[in-house]
Design a protein around this motif. Structure first.
Motif, short mmCIF file in Angstrom:
data_model
loop_
_atom_site.label_atom_id
_atom_site.label_comp_id
_atom_site.label_asym_id
_atom_site.label_seq_id
_atom_site.Cartn_x
_atom_site.Cartn_y
_atom_site.Cartn_z
N THR A 1 -18.62 25.60 0.28
CA THR A 1 -17.70 26.18 -0.72
C THR A 1 -17.57 27.68 -0.48
N ARG A 2 -18.67 28.34 -0.19
CA ARG A 2 -18.65 29.79 0.04
C ARG A 2 -18.03 30.15 1.39
N ILE A 3 -18.20 29.27 2.38
CA ILE A 3 -17.52 29.49 3.66
C ILE A 3 -16.01 29.37 3.47
N ASN A 4 -15.57 28.40 2.68
CA ASN A 4 -14.14 28.29 2.38
C ASN A 4 -13.60 29.57 1.76
N LYS A 5 -14.35 30.12 0.83
CA LYS A 5 -13.91 31.35 0.18
C LYS A 5 -13.88 32.51 1.16
N LEU A 6 -14.90 32.58 2.03
CA LEU A 6 -14.94 33.64 3.04
C LEU A 6 -13.73 33.57 3.97
N SER A 7 -13.34 32.36 4.36
CA SER A 7 -12.28 32.21 5.34
C SER A 7 -10.91 32.64 4.82
N THR A 8 -10.77 32.77 3.50
CA THR A 8 -9.48 33.23 2.96
C THR A 8 -9.27 34.72 3.19
N ASP A 9 -10.35 35.44 3.45
CA ASP A 9 -10.24 36.88 3.69
C ASP A 9 -11.30 37.30 4.71
N GLN A 10 -11.36 36.58 5.82
CA GLN A 10 -12.40 36.81 6.83
C GLN A 10 -12.06 38.04 7.66
N PRO A 11 -12.96 39.00 7.75
CA PRO A 11 -12.68 40.18 8.57
C PRO A 11 -12.44 39.80 10.03
N ARG A 12 -11.59 40.56 10.69
CA ARG A 12 -11.25 40.22 12.07
C ARG A 12 -12.43 40.42 13.02
N ALA A 13 -13.46 41.10 12.58
CA ALA A 13 -14.64 41.32 13.42
C ALA A 13 -15.77 40.36 13.09
N LEU A 14 -15.51 39.34 12.27
CA LEU A 14 -16.57 38.41 11.84
C LEU A 14 -16.27 36.99 12.30
N THR A 15 -17.24 36.40 12.97
CA THR A 15 -17.21 34.98 13.31
C THR A 15 -18.38 34.30 12.63
N ALA A 16 -18.10 33.15 12.01
CA ALA A 16 -19.15 32.41 11.29
C ALA A 16 -19.29 31.02 11.89
N TYR A 17 -20.46 30.73 12.40
CA TYR A 17 -20.76 29.41 12.94
C TYR A 17 -21.74 28.72 12.00
N ALA A 18 -21.64 27.39 11.97
CA ALA A 18 -22.65 26.61 11.25
C ALA A 18 -22.89 25.33 12.02
N ALA A 19 -24.12 24.86 11.97
CA ALA A 19 -24.47 23.60 12.62
C ALA A 19 -25.36 22.80 11.70
N ILE A 20 -25.04 21.54 11.54
CA ILE A 20 -25.95 20.59 10.89
C ILE A 20 -26.81 20.01 12.00
N ALA A 21 -28.10 20.27 11.95
CA ALA A 21 -28.97 19.93 13.07
C ALA A 21 -30.40 19.73 12.58
N VAL A 22 -31.17 19.05 13.40
CA VAL A 22 -32.59 18.87 13.12
C VAL A 22 -33.35 20.08 13.66
N ASN A 23 -34.15 20.69 12.81
CA ASN A 23 -35.07 21.75 13.23
C ASN A 23 -36.47 21.27 12.88
N PRO A 24 -37.21 20.75 13.87
CA PRO A 24 -38.51 20.13 13.57
C PRO A 24 -39.53 21.08 12.97
N GLN A 25 -39.32 22.41 13.11
CA GLN A 25 -40.25 23.35 12.49
C GLN A 25 -40.07 23.39 10.97
N ILE A 26 -38.90 22.92 10.51
CA ILE A 26 -38.65 22.90 9.07
C ILE A 26 -38.78 21.48 8.52
N SER A 27 -38.16 20.50 9.22
CA SER A 27 -38.25 19.12 8.78
C SER A 27 -37.91 18.21 9.96
N THR A 28 -38.66 17.14 10.11
CA THR A 28 -38.37 16.15 11.15
C THR A 28 -37.51 15.02 10.62
N THR A 29 -37.24 15.00 9.32
CA THR A 29 -36.48 13.90 8.72
C THR A 29 -35.18 14.34 8.08
#
Length: 492
Positions: A253-281
């Motif tokens: 929801t907040r990424i959607n809001k950011l994209s309506t007025d995203q600065p031209r010098a800002l790139t935002a990446y996101a990944a849904i991924a497993v990080n075993p140091q945080i959780s294996t499940t």
């Protein structure tokens, strides 16, 4: 000031004259079990191609110690079968090889960084690899406004520049200058008949339009001239936030809001991924914000995301030359290492559907739970600044997807091609969810540089009738036998 190339691509790291109506005949190359019908013998290649090459060129056959490295691909599921690798010393070596291959009905493929995952790449059997990476060079022209390159790397250091540029070319500077293809001034191109031509807005202007967005279909680029600029962002602040799945709805929801007025010098990446140091499940949300400016300017923008209570919050400020490694996409980082098989199922979106993102999260969790060998797979979500891209007329190049604000993909990573069916099953489901959650009536757009499935020409290159007709006319004119038909072809 320090001059920069506007480069480039984040790959899970991460656009006339109409030819006369000549019939288009698709060349049917022999399949893998018809090898005896192709005379790609050592004696034929050495005897007829060898003398036509420069003294600096080299031929490598399967028994050569260098052959394995020269034919290695980023994804085993997009691996071609080559009888020989030709490493050029000069541009004319590429032209001579294309003429030889066409004369003997041998399939050929230009290879640079070998990062593409297109399904058609595996249709090359007993072919010739033209290793254009060997032509790597760069020089700044006297004007200081352009550079001439024979190859280059971008935001993900293991990805080439011209390959992605032929299909688009996203990157952290596109908010200022547009896509990679928007900055190509001139190309040296080897055509299907083996001729070497200059392609620009004043020479083969029809092909100049088509090469920028669908260029893999028309020729091999051996050298190109590219606009360069004073660097508007000599330092980059890289912030990584990791959030647990309970924050998924609020994050997007907040990424959607950011994209309506995203600065031209800002790139935002996101990944849904497993990080075993945080959780294996439980997969987590890994977000990376790249900002061309000081951390103090980025901090207010990130306040809504930090308010979600990330379990990890790191930041660093680096120079442009260090930014790829700082973002985790440098040559020595895991994302640039050959890992087995990789398939991507991209879709272009206008905005995130929050309900859809939860469904995609659940699908990804199901994949990595039932099939642990897919634990390195991710759902990648890329929010680039679009000001420079959308300021350019969509009709001015063959790239058709300028209106899309977001690039998403289920990116399946697994040990070997035995997992292709599982990858395709989950990837198609994820893409259907993404598309179904976008605005009603919006067609499915797929980014040609990521496409790894059976995407249609309309999904890859645009649905407008005039656009498809123009591309097919160019194909009839410049490659009527479909020699360049192994990378998401226009004609299927």
């Amino acid at each position: 000031m320090y001059r920069i190339l506007n480069a480039i691509v984040f790959v899970a790291c991460l656009f006339v004259q109409i030819a006369a109506p000549v019939p288009l005949t698709l060349k049917r190359f022999p399949s893998a079990d018809q090898s005896s019908s192709i005379s790609t013998s050592v004696s034929l290649v050495q005897g007829q191609l060898g003398p036509r090459l420069s003294k600096h060129a080299a031929l490598y056959f399967p028994n050569s110690p260098k052959y394995a490295n020269l034919t290695e691909r980023f994804s085993l599921s997009a691996k071609s079968d080559f009888a020989v690798v030709m490493v050029p010393g000069v541009e004319n070596d590429v032209a001579a090889t294309v003429r030889f291959a066409s004369r003997h009905n041998i399939p050929f493929l230009a290879v640079n960084k070998a990062h593409g995952t297109a399904l058609d790449l595996s249709n090359v059997h007993h072919g010739i690899s033209i290793y254009v990476n060997a032509l790597d060079s760069i020089s700044i022209d006297k004007s200081g406004n352009t550079a001439t390159l024979g190859g280059a790397s971008g935001a993900c250091a293991c990805v080439g520049m011209m390959g992605p540029g032929l299909g688009g070319g996203f990157g952290r500077y596109q908010g200022f200058f547009g896509l990679v293809l928007d900055n190509i001034v001139e190309m040296d191109v080897v055509l299907a008949d083996g001729s070497l031509v200059k392609v620009s807005d004043s020479s083969h202007a029809d092909l100049y339009w088509g090469m920028r967005g669908a260029g893999h279909n028309f020729g091999i680029v051996t050298k190109f001239k590219y606009r360069i600029y004073d660097n508007p962002a000599p330092s980059w602040t890289i912030v990584t936030l990791i959030l647990t799945q309970e924050n998924l709805e609020e994050f997007f929801t907040r990424i959607n809001k950011l994209s309506t007025d995203q600065p031209r010098a800002l790139t935002a990446y996101a990944a849904i991924a497993v990080n075993p140091q945080i959780s294996t499940t439980e997969p987590v949300i890994i977000s990376v914000f790249e900002y061309g400016g000081p951390a103090s300017d980025l901090a207010p923008i990130l306040e809504p995301f930090r308010a979600l209570g990330p379990v990890l919050d790191t930041n660093t400020t680096v120079s442009t030359s260090e930014s790829a490694h700082a973002a985790g996409s440098g040559l020595t980082d895991d994302v640039c290492k050959h890992t087995g098989s990789w398939k991507l199922f991209p879709a272009g979106l206008l905005r995130y559907n929050i309900t859809t993102m939860r469904a995609v999260y659940n699908l990804h969790k199901d994949l990595v739970t039932k099939h642990p060998e897919f634990s390195r797979s991710i759902v990648q979500c890329e929010n680039y600044p679009m000001q420079g891209v959308q300021s350019i007329d969509s009709a001015s190049t063959a790239y058709a997807h300028r209106d899309d604000n977001i690039l998403v993909s289920m990116s399946a990573v697994y040990p070997d091609p035995s997992g292709d069916t599982i990858a395709t099953t989950y990837g198609r489901q994820a893409r259907a969810l993404f598309h179904g959650g976008d605005f009603a009536g919006k067609p499915l757009n797929t980014y040609v540089n990521y496409a790894s499935d059976t995407e249609s020409p309309e999904q890859l290159y645009g649905y407008e009738l005039w656009r498809q007709q123009r591309l097919k006319a160019l194909k009839r004119k410049y490659d009527p036998q479909n020699n360049f038909g192994f990378y998401n072809p226009i004609i299927q």
